[in-house]
Design a protein around this motif. Sequence first.
Motif, PDB file in Angstrom:
ATOM      1  N   VAL A 175      49.390  42.166  54.166  1.00  0.00           N
ATOM      2  CA  VAL A 175      49.317  41.373  52.937  1.00  0.00           C
ATOM      3  C   VAL A 175      50.705  41.277  52.291  1.00  0.00           C
ATOM      4  O   VAL A 175      51.142  40.205  51.865  1.00  0.00           O
ATOM      5  CB  VAL A 175      48.305  41.994  51.950  1.00  0.00           C
ATOM      6  CG1 VAL A 175      48.416  41.328  50.575  1.00  0.00           C
ATOM      7  CG2 VAL A 175      46.888  41.840  52.484  1.00  0.00           C
ATOM      8  N   TYR A 201      43.042  31.951  45.220  1.00  0.00           N
ATOM      9  CA  TYR A 201      43.624  31.139  46.303  1.00  0.00           C
ATOM     10  C   TYR A 201      42.759  29.918  46.597  1.00  0.00           C
ATOM     11  O   TYR A 201      43.251  28.784  46.735  1.00  0.00           O
ATOM     12  CB  TYR A 201      43.774  32.001  47.553  1.00  0.00           C
ATOM     13  CG  TYR A 201      44.386  31.285  48.737  1.00  0.00           C
ATOM     14  CD1 TYR A 201      45.763  31.133  48.837  1.00  0.00           C
ATOM     15  CD2 TYR A 201      43.599  30.778  49.758  1.00  0.00           C
ATOM     16  CE1 TYR A 201      46.342  30.488  49.924  1.00  0.00           C
ATOM     17  CE2 TYR A 201      44.158  30.132  50.852  1.00  0.00           C
ATOM     18  CZ  TYR A 201      45.530  29.990  50.923  1.00  0.00           C
ATOM     19  OH  TYR A 201      46.083  29.342  52.005  1.00  0.00           O
ATOM     20  N   LEU A 202      41.451  30.116  46.695  1.00  0.00           N
ATOM     21  CA  LEU A 202      40.533  29.016  46.997  1.00  0.00           C
ATOM     22  C   LEU A 202      40.449  28.015  45.852  1.00  0.00           C
ATOM     23  O   LEU A 202      40.219  26.817  46.084  1.00  0.00           O
ATOM     24  CB  LEU A 202      39.142  29.564  47.305  1.00  0.00           C
ATOM     25  CG  LEU A 202      39.013  30.426  48.572  1.00  0.00           C
ATOM     26  CD1 LEU A 202      37.589  30.945  48.707  1.00  0.00           C
ATOM     27  CD2 LEU A 202      39.419  29.635  49.810  1.00  0.00           C
ATOM     28  N   PHE A 258      41.654  36.227  46.525  1.00  0.00           N
ATOM     29  CA  PHE A 258      41.126  35.207  47.438  1.00  0.00           C
ATOM     30  C   PHE A 258      40.419  34.102  46.662  1.00  0.00           C
ATOM     31  O   PHE A 258      40.541  32.911  46.992  1.00  0.00           O
ATOM     32  CB  PHE A 258      40.166  35.861  48.438  1.00  0.00           C
ATOM     33  CG  PHE A 258      39.713  34.946  49.537  1.00  0.00           C
ATOM     34  CD1 PHE A 258      40.620  34.207  50.277  1.00  0.00           C
ATOM     35  CD2 PHE A 258      38.362  34.818  49.839  1.00  0.00           C
ATOM     36  CE1 PHE A 258      40.209  33.363  51.298  1.00  0.00           C
ATOM     37  CE2 PHE A 258      37.941  33.980  50.853  1.00  0.00           C
ATOM     38  CZ  PHE A 258      38.854  33.250  51.590  1.00  0.00           C
ATOM     39  N   ARG A 294      44.770  32.354  53.847  1.00  0.00           N
ATOM     40  CA  ARG A 294      43.312  32.404  54.012  1.00  0.00           C
ATOM     41  C   ARG A 294      42.912  33.418  55.086  1.00  0.00           C
ATOM     42  O   ARG A 294      42.095  34.326  54.850  1.00  0.00           O
ATOM     43  CB  ARG A 294      42.766  31.019  54.372  1.00  0.00           C
ATOM     44  CG  ARG A 294      41.234  30.961  54.468  1.00  0.00           C
ATOM     45  CD  ARG A 294      40.791  29.629  55.054  1.00  0.00           C
ATOM     46  NE  ARG A 294      41.295  28.528  54.254  1.00  0.00           N
ATOM     47  CZ  ARG A 294      40.631  27.980  53.245  1.00  0.00           C
ATOM     48  NH1 ARG A 294      39.430  28.438  52.930  1.00  0.00           N
ATOM     49  NH2 ARG A 294      41.135  26.969  52.578  1.00  0.00           N
ATOM     50  N   SER A 295      43.494  33.308  56.271  1.00  0.00           N
ATOM     51  CA  SER A 295      43.142  34.218  57.364  1.00  0.00           C
ATOM     52  C   SER A 295      43.572  35.652  57.050  1.00  0.00           C
ATOM     53  O   SER A 295      42.862  36.604  57.386  1.00  0.00           O
ATOM     54  CB  SER A 295      43.796  33.754  58.668  1.00  0.00           C
ATOM     55  OG  SER A 295      43.306  32.500  59.061  1.00  0.00           O
ATOM     56  N   LEU A 310      43.744  37.141  54.118  1.00  0.00           N
ATOM     57  CA  LEU A 310      42.844  37.777  53.159  1.00  0.00           C
ATOM     58  C   LEU A 310      41.449  37.983  53.730  1.00  0.00           C
ATOM     59  O   LEU A 310      40.815  39.013  53.462  1.00  0.00           O
ATOM     60  CB  LEU A 310      42.794  36.951  51.875  1.00  0.00           C
ATOM     61  CG  LEU A 310      44.082  37.001  51.050  1.00  0.00           C
ATOM     62  CD1 LEU A 310      44.016  36.057  49.858  1.00  0.00           C
ATOM     63  CD2 LEU A 310      44.360  38.415  50.571  1.00  0.00           C
ATOM     64  N   LEU A 311      40.967  37.042  54.501  1.00  0.00           N
ATOM     65  CA  LEU A 311      39.651  37.225  55.119  1.00  0.00           C
ATOM     66  C   LEU A 311      39.646  38.441  56.034  1.00  0.00           C
ATOM     67  O   LEU A 311      38.734  39.284  55.980  1.00  0.00           O
ATOM     68  CB  LEU A 311      39.254  35.965  55.898  1.00  0.00           C
ATOM     69  CG  LEU A 311      38.688  34.805  55.086  1.00  0.00           C
ATOM     70  CD1 LEU A 311      38.467  33.583  55.988  1.00  0.00           C
ATOM     71  CD2 LEU A 311      37.371  35.202  54.428  1.00  0.00           C
ATOM     72  N   LEU A 329      47.726  40.515  44.544  1.00  0.00           N
ATOM     73  CA  LEU A 329      47.954  41.031  45.893  1.00  0.00           C
ATOM     74  C   LEU A 329      48.853  42.263  45.866  1.00  0.00           C
ATOM     75  O   LEU A 329      48.591  43.255  46.563  1.00  0.00           O
ATOM     76  CB  LEU A 329      48.586  39.952  46.777  1.00  0.00           C
ATOM     77  CG  LEU A 329      47.710  38.746  47.109  1.00  0.00           C
ATOM     78  CD1 LEU A 329      48.464  37.786  48.025  1.00  0.00           C
ATOM     79  CD2 LEU A 329      46.406  39.173  47.758  1.00  0.00           C
ATOM     80  N   ILE A 366      39.935  41.724  53.930  1.00  0.00           N
ATOM     81  CA  ILE A 366      38.692  42.080  53.242  1.00  0.00           C
ATOM     82  C   ILE A 366      37.681  42.670  54.225  1.00  0.00           C
ATOM     83  O   ILE A 366      37.041  43.692  53.949  1.00  0.00           O
ATOM     84  CB  ILE A 366      38.111  40.844  52.516  1.00  0.00           C
ATOM     85  CG1 ILE A 366      38.998  40.494  51.307  1.00  0.00           C
ATOM     86  CG2 ILE A 366      36.677  41.087  52.073  1.00  0.00           C
ATOM     87  CD1 ILE A 366      38.682  39.153  50.665  1.00  0.00           C
ATOM     88  N   TYR A 383      42.016  42.198  46.262  1.00  0.00           N
ATOM     89  CA  TYR A 383      42.170  41.166  47.291  1.00  0.00           C
ATOM     90  C   TYR A 383      41.070  40.114  47.172  1.00  0.00           C
ATOM     91  O   TYR A 383      41.311  38.918  47.388  1.00  0.00           O
ATOM     92  CB  TYR A 383      42.142  41.795  48.685  1.00  0.00           C
ATOM     93  CG  TYR A 383      43.316  42.683  48.997  1.00  0.00           C
ATOM     94  CD1 TYR A 383      44.559  42.486  48.396  1.00  0.00           C
ATOM     95  CD2 TYR A 383      43.199  43.742  49.903  1.00  0.00           C
ATOM     96  CE1 TYR A 383      45.635  43.308  48.679  1.00  0.00           C
ATOM     97  CE2 TYR A 383      44.275  44.573  50.194  1.00  0.00           C
ATOM     98  CZ  TYR A 383      45.491  44.351  49.579  1.00  0.00           C
ATOM     99  OH  TYR A 383      46.554  45.166  49.864  1.00  0.00           O
ATOM    100  N   ALA A 384      39.859  40.542  46.843  1.00  0.00           N
ATOM    101  CA  ALA A 384      38.744  39.591  46.703  1.00  0.00           C
ATOM    102  C   ALA A 384      38.982  38.641  45.526  1.00  0.00           C
ATOM    103  O   ALA A 384      38.746  37.425  45.633  1.00  0.00           O
ATOM    104  CB  ALA A 384      37.432  40.354  46.512  1.00  0.00           C
TER     105      ALA A 384
END
Length: 497
Positions: free
Chosen positions: A28, A95-96, A92, A175-176, A178-179, A116, A182, A88-89
Amino acid sequence: MPAIHGHLKTFYQLLANTLLVSVMNYTVWFAVTFWVYLETRSVFATGMISGIFLVLTALTGIWFGSLVDGHRKKTALQISAAASLTLYAVAFAVYLATPDFSDPASARLWLFVLLLMFGVIAGNIRGIALPTLVTLLIEEGGRDRANGLVGTVSGGSMLVTSVISGVLVAFDGMRSVLLLTIVVLIIALAHLAFVPIPERVAPVGGSATGGVDLRGTLRIIAGVPGLFALILFTTFNNFLGGVFMALADAYGLSLVSVQTWGLLWGVLSTGFIVGGLMVARTGLSRRPVRLLLLVNIALWTVIVVFPLWASIIPLAIGFYAYMVLVPYAEAAEQTILQQAVPYERQGRVFGLAQSAEQAASPLTAFLISPIAQFVFIPFMSTGGAGADLIGSWFGTGPARGLALVFVLTGIIGVIATTLAMLSRPYRRLNAGIARPRAAEPDEDGSGGAGPDGDGRGLAGPDGDGRGEAGPGEDDRRVTGAGGVGDGIIRTGVAGPD
């Protein structure tokens, strides 16, 4: 050298869990630095991220240490992972919800970055807890080797991170990253729930107290002859090491292309893993304080020698030797603190040491960059006084200006370390920390591992694992008021005065 003994199954499970979490936290950190530059094309913004990380690390070390001491170690690890996961959630979600991050002055961009970075910083709780877990789980004679394994995990984390962070950012931005982070943290938390950690119960009226208690921690350190000097020495070393941190990339890129430099760093980082494995295989010497200073002399000598030639070959050899030796220095420092500081205070002391040492490197980095740019580079460029004086054999140009900074820094480091070895605090700490030659347990078990596996003999009625002083024995445990006898936590059965 004795092998590693203790609660090994638990220790190895925690190392694996730490490897997973550390890889994602570092990923991260690296990824957001790459991503912010790609989004904003702002060098200032990327520099701010590094500054935020270093400043937060320096400011939170003491507080995190108190969390480690004030909670069960398993709880501290769970708090660390859960805090990172939550941050992080939320990041995210930001971010979205944000279609564009190209403006470096955007409030949403910096909200995202701060979320972050706080998530990454929360992982430092685990970094402070891990050496205290070595004390808890591993018998004293094998803790140096266990510290080597911890260094191997750290090196492995950085190696994996350097590979996957750029790939993930190139594939799908953050995106990738953080996914995956998590998901991995959820798995790590679930795994941690099933790892049994034999916690040590703090003795009634013992030295463990709630809160940060900086004053009590300073008393503990001051009570161990030479320990303050050791922390100050390590802080000074990090101050000088900031030169390496600030100028290494610039010097390397003056010799090779960015692609070659990136590939070379990937290879060189394996030295950290090799060094950690070597410590785990051979252990440290009976005198870890002496070894720590000898390793530092070797490290500074490397810094002096490799810049003497304007070539990538001596640089690569020197950097690899540096990477291999660093785990020895780190394992030695951890072993010293584990042996000298009471278990109930180790989190605070490790946190204080982290804060002091981490504050030094960025300070030097901020200072040396303009000094190198406006003093040493002109000094060694054509027409400069340095070029006229030593240019005939040392070389001229901007790269040789950076090389001169390395050489002078290394010379200062060698002198400082040599003076430290000649000092009275070094001699006192070295004598107090030295392990006896015979570390094998007697038939009655004294000097061997007690039921808690800490290598301090059978647990006394107070349950602290150190036993009680019998007639003619010297019971020099640290008291609740912070008073220390001779400051050294004795192991096994204490001898007469």
